[in-house]
Scaffold this motif. Structure first.
Motif, PDB file in Angstrom:
ATOM      1  N   THR A 297       0.801  -1.224   0.000  1.00 34.85           N
ATOM      2  CA  THR A 297       0.000   0.000   0.000  1.00 34.85           C
ATOM      3  C   THR A 297       0.837   1.280   0.000  1.00 34.85           C
ATOM      4  N   SER A 298       2.152   1.187   0.319  1.00 32.36           N
ATOM      5  CA  SER A 298       2.923   2.428   0.335  1.00 32.36           C
ATOM      6  C   SER A 298       3.288   2.832  -1.088  1.00 32.36           C
ATOM      7  N   VAL A 299       3.259   4.147  -1.351  1.00 35.74           N
ATOM      8  CA  VAL A 299       3.587   4.638  -2.688  1.00 35.74           C
ATOM      9  C   VAL A 299       5.079   4.914  -2.737  1.00 35.74           C
ATOM     10  N   VAL A 300       5.773   4.156  -3.536  1.00 40.46           N
ATOM     11  CA  VAL A 300       7.228   4.284  -3.615  1.00 40.46           C
ATOM     12  C   VAL A 300       7.611   4.591  -5.052  1.00 40.46           C
ATOM     13  N   THR A 301       8.186   5.741  -5.273  1.00 34.91           N
ATOM     14  CA  THR A 301       8.611   6.077  -6.629  1.00 34.91           C
ATOM     15  C   THR A 301       9.913   5.348  -6.929  1.00 34.91           C
ATOM     16  N   ILE A 302      10.224   5.257  -8.218  1.00 38.05           N
ATOM     17  CA  ILE A 302      11.456   4.564  -8.595  1.00 38.05           C
ATOM     18  C   ILE A 302      12.672   5.321  -8.031  1.00 38.05           C
ATOM     19  N   GLU A 303      12.586   6.652  -7.980  1.00 38.98           N
ATOM     20  CA  GLU A 303      13.698   7.436  -7.427  1.00 38.98           C
ATOM     21  C   GLU A 303      13.958   7.054  -5.969  1.00 38.98           C
ATOM     22  N   ARG A 304      12.878   7.019  -5.205  1.00 38.59           N
ATOM     23  CA  ARG A 304      13.034   6.678  -3.787  1.00 38.59           C
ATOM     24  C   ARG A 304      13.613   5.274  -3.633  1.00 38.59           C
ATOM     25  N   PHE A 305      13.121   4.353  -4.439  1.00 37.05           N
ATOM     26  CA  PHE A 305      13.583   2.970  -4.346  1.00 37.05           C
ATOM     27  C   PHE A 305      15.072   2.873  -4.682  1.00 37.05           C
ATOM     28  N   ILE A 306      15.471   3.563  -5.747  1.00 38.65           N
ATOM     29  CA  ILE A 306      16.885   3.517  -6.165  1.00 38.65           C
ATOM     30  C   ILE A 306      17.771   4.098  -5.056  1.00 38.65           C
ATOM     31  N   ILE A 307      17.334   5.200  -4.449  1.00 36.90           N
ATOM     32  CA  ILE A 307      18.123   5.805  -3.363  1.00 36.90           C
ATOM     33  C   ILE A 307      18.236   4.832  -2.185  1.00 36.90           C
ATOM     34  N   GLU A 308      17.110   4.198  -1.844  1.00 32.75           N
ATOM     35  CA  GLU A 308      17.135   3.262  -0.710  1.00 32.75           C
ATOM     36  C   GLU A 308      18.063   2.086  -0.974  1.00 32.75           C
ATOM     37  N   GLN A 309      18.060   1.630  -2.220  1.00 36.94           N
ATOM     38  CA  GLN A 309      18.958   0.518  -2.581  1.00 36.94           C
ATOM     39  C   GLN A 309      20.414   0.975  -2.510  1.00 36.94           C
TER      40      GLN A 309
ATOM     41  N   ARG B 171      21.679   3.224  -0.589  1.00 35.56           N
ATOM     42  CA  ARG B 171      22.113   3.387   0.807  1.00 35.56           C
ATOM     43  C   ARG B 171      22.591   2.076   1.422  1.00 35.56           C
ATOM     44  N   LEU B 172      22.165   0.975   0.824  1.00 34.95           N
ATOM     45  CA  LEU B 172      22.611  -0.328   1.341  1.00 34.95           C
ATOM     46  C   LEU B 172      24.085  -0.555   1.019  1.00 34.95           C
ATOM     47  N   HIS B 173      24.619   0.290   0.123  1.00 32.52           N
ATOM     48  CA  HIS B 173      26.039   0.171  -0.260  1.00 32.52           C
ATOM     49  C   HIS B 173      26.761   1.459   0.109  1.00 32.52           C
ATOM     50  N   PRO B 174      27.369   1.519   1.286  1.00 33.06           N
ATOM     51  CA  PRO B 174      28.008   2.761   1.727  1.00 33.06           C
ATOM     52  C   PRO B 174      29.096   3.230   0.755  1.00 33.06           C
ATOM     53  N   GLU B 175      29.666   2.299  -0.005  1.00 28.16           N
ATOM     54  CA  GLU B 175      30.735   2.661  -0.931  1.00 28.16           C
ATOM     55  C   GLU B 175      30.186   3.246  -2.244  1.00 28.16           C
ATOM     56  N   ALA B 176      28.864   3.192  -2.438  1.00 25.92           N
ATOM     57  CA  ALA B 176      28.296   3.626  -3.720  1.00 25.92           C
ATOM     58  C   ALA B 176      28.499   5.125  -3.932  1.00 25.92           C
ATOM     59  N   THR B 177      28.808   5.488  -5.181  1.00 27.29           N
ATOM     60  CA  THR B 177      29.072   6.897  -5.498  1.00 27.29           C
ATOM     61  C   THR B 177      27.821   7.591  -6.042  1.00 27.29           C
ATOM     62  N   GLY B 178      26.785   6.817  -6.318  1.00 27.49           N
ATOM     63  CA  GLY B 178      25.572   7.412  -6.873  1.00 27.49           C
ATOM     64  C   GLY B 178      25.572   7.417  -8.395  1.00 27.49           C
ATOM     65  N   GLU B 179      26.692   6.985  -8.992  1.00 34.98           N
ATOM     66  CA  GLU B 179      26.755   7.018 -10.460  1.00 34.98           C
ATOM     67  C   GLU B 179      25.785   6.034 -11.097  1.00 34.98           C
ATOM     68  N   LEU B 180      25.745   4.821 -10.550  1.00 31.21           N
ATOM     69  CA  LEU B 180      24.839   3.816 -11.113  1.00 31.21           C
ATOM     70  C   LEU B 180      23.384   4.270 -10.952  1.00 31.21           C
ATOM     71  N   SER B 181      23.085   4.819  -9.790  1.00 36.96           N
ATOM     72  CA  SER B 181      21.719   5.327  -9.562  1.00 36.96           C
ATOM     73  C   SER B 181      21.378   6.388 -10.599  1.00 36.96           C
ATOM     74  N   GLY B 182      22.368   7.238 -10.898  1.00 32.90           N
ATOM     75  CA  GLY B 182      22.159   8.302 -11.884  1.00 32.90           C
ATOM     76  C   GLY B 182      21.808   7.729 -13.257  1.00 32.90           C
ATOM     77  N   ILE B 183      22.482   6.674 -13.638  1.00 35.81           N
ATOM     78  CA  ILE B 183      22.193   6.055 -14.949  1.00 35.81           C
ATOM     79  C   ILE B 183      20.772   5.488 -14.940  1.00 35.81           C
ATOM     80  N   LEU B 184      20.396   4.871 -13.831  1.00 37.95           N
ATOM     81  CA  LEU B 184      19.053   4.287 -13.755  1.00 37.95           C
ATOM     82  C   LEU B 184      17.963   5.365 -13.834  1.00 37.95           C
TER      83      LEU B 184
END
Ligand code: AHM
Ligand code: MG
Length: 342
Positions: A7-19, A21-34
């Motif tokens: 029932t919660s409304v989760v946008t793809i942006e929010r989901f990608i950010i949450e994923q 955060r599970l990787h502290p080493e992530a630079t955000g580049e892959l999220s940006g491509i997605l």
């Protein structure tokens, strides 16, 4: 993985950010491509939806490098994806089913550490008759040292993919992707222009219901393939017969089988010994998603994700879907090889 209720409304942006955060080493580049790909998908969906209205249907005079007729929407989708991702400083090279060689990042943009491979609009010959079409993409990390990506970067085996996904432009538009932590599906809400999480953590049944194969090629198949199809149909052996469903648009056939369980087959034949589908743009990304959902994908004997590509537009025979159904293919082909070897 962050858990979401239906029932919660989760946008793809929010989901990608949450994923991310599970990787502290992530630079955000892959999220940006997605994000960029999700935007490209919306632009393509908008155009595909209007395909019957605007004067955009019909073949251009160009034949693409596969020697097939290229539709105008293919060109639009190809350019839309390139423009959506080429300037972000996250990619070092691209390859598309519609372009012969490597697509470089323009000199005036920064280069990043990822490579994108994609089929911009698969099944586009179906557009004229309003059948679902799709976009398929695969992302790998660069392994060479230079600034620009090279052929070696693009030809990596599918198990090295860091992300893969597809978009289906059907009765609704859906984007399904994986970064190796399950396969997740998002449905485009056209009223707000957002992809919303609708299918978290997709699991495909171990035993399928559907068989997707173009059996008009039966006359060109070898005996093991013919026998496998008899088994799938319940004409030989003791398995429950599968129901045949074949749209002829890979993403549509794959998507149905992923959710409902089933096996998609494009076997080798005398006519096309390597089948039709492309390893890098179609088989690898869909195999990654399929495995993440608990399914399997082989070329008849080898796991698709372990195949080393030798050229960009390489084709590969494909048996992909529910685990037990793919196992049956593996066992049937292995048995015949043993008989031949004996
Ligand atoms: P395309 O990449 O030229 O659009 O062709 C790929 C399509 C797939 O969507 C589909 O699975 C396959 O071709 C169908 O081929 P066939 O008509 O030989 O069954
Ligand atoms: Mg294609």
């Amino acid at each position: 993985m962050v858990q979401h209720t239906a029932t919660s409304v989760v946008t793809i942006e929010r989901f990608i950010i949450e994923q991310e955060r599970l990787h502290p080493e992530a630079t955000g580049e892959l999220s940006g491509i997605l994000y960029d790909l999700a935007l490209a998908a919306k632009l393509i969906a908008n155009k595909v939806r209007r395909a019957g209205l605007v004067d955009i249907l019909g073949a251009t005079s160009d034949a693409n490098i596969q020697g097939e007729i290229q539709q105008k929407l293919d060109v639009f989708a190809n350019e839309t994806i390139i423009k959506a991702v080429d300037h972000g400083g996250r990619l070092c090279a691209m390859a598309s089913e519609e372009v012969e060689g490597i697509i470089p990042i323009p000199e005036h943009f920064k280069c990043g550490k990822y490579c994108l491979l994609f089929d911009p609009l698969d099944g586009s010959s179906n557009i004229d008759v309003n059948v679902p079409v799709g976009t398929v993409f695969s992302i790998v990390q660069k392994i060479t040292r230079g600034r620009h990506g090279e052929m070696e970067d693009l030809l990596q085996p599918g198990r090295r993919q860091v992300a893969a996904g597809y978009v289906i432009y059907g009765s609704s538009t859906m984007l399904v992707y994986t970064t190796g932590q399950g396969a997740h599906g998002f449905t485009l809400d056209p009223s707000i222009g957002e992809f919303l999480l609708s299918h978290p953590n997709i699991r495909t049944p171990d035993e399928g219901q559907f068989l997707s194969v173009n059996d008009s090629y039966e006359q060109y198949w070898d005996e093991p393939t013919k026998q496998l199809m008899r088994k799938y149909r319940g004409l030989e052996g003791d398995r429950r017969p599968l129901t045949v469903r074949y749209v002829g648009s890979l993403v549509a056939d794959f998507h149905r089988n992923l959710l409902g369980g089933g096996v998609f087959c494009y076997p080798p034949s005398k006519k096309s010994p390597q089948g039709k589908l492309r390893l890098l743009y179609e088989a690898n990304p869909l195999a990654f998603i399929c495995e993440q959902a608990g399914g399997a994908a082989i070329d008849g004997k080898t796991r698709v994700l372990d195949i080393q590509a030798t050229e960009l537009h390489q084709r590969v025979p494909l048996f992909m879907g529910s685990k037990n159904d793919v196992d049956l293919a593996l066992r049937t082909f292995a048995h015949h090889s043993e008989l031949v070897g004996a």
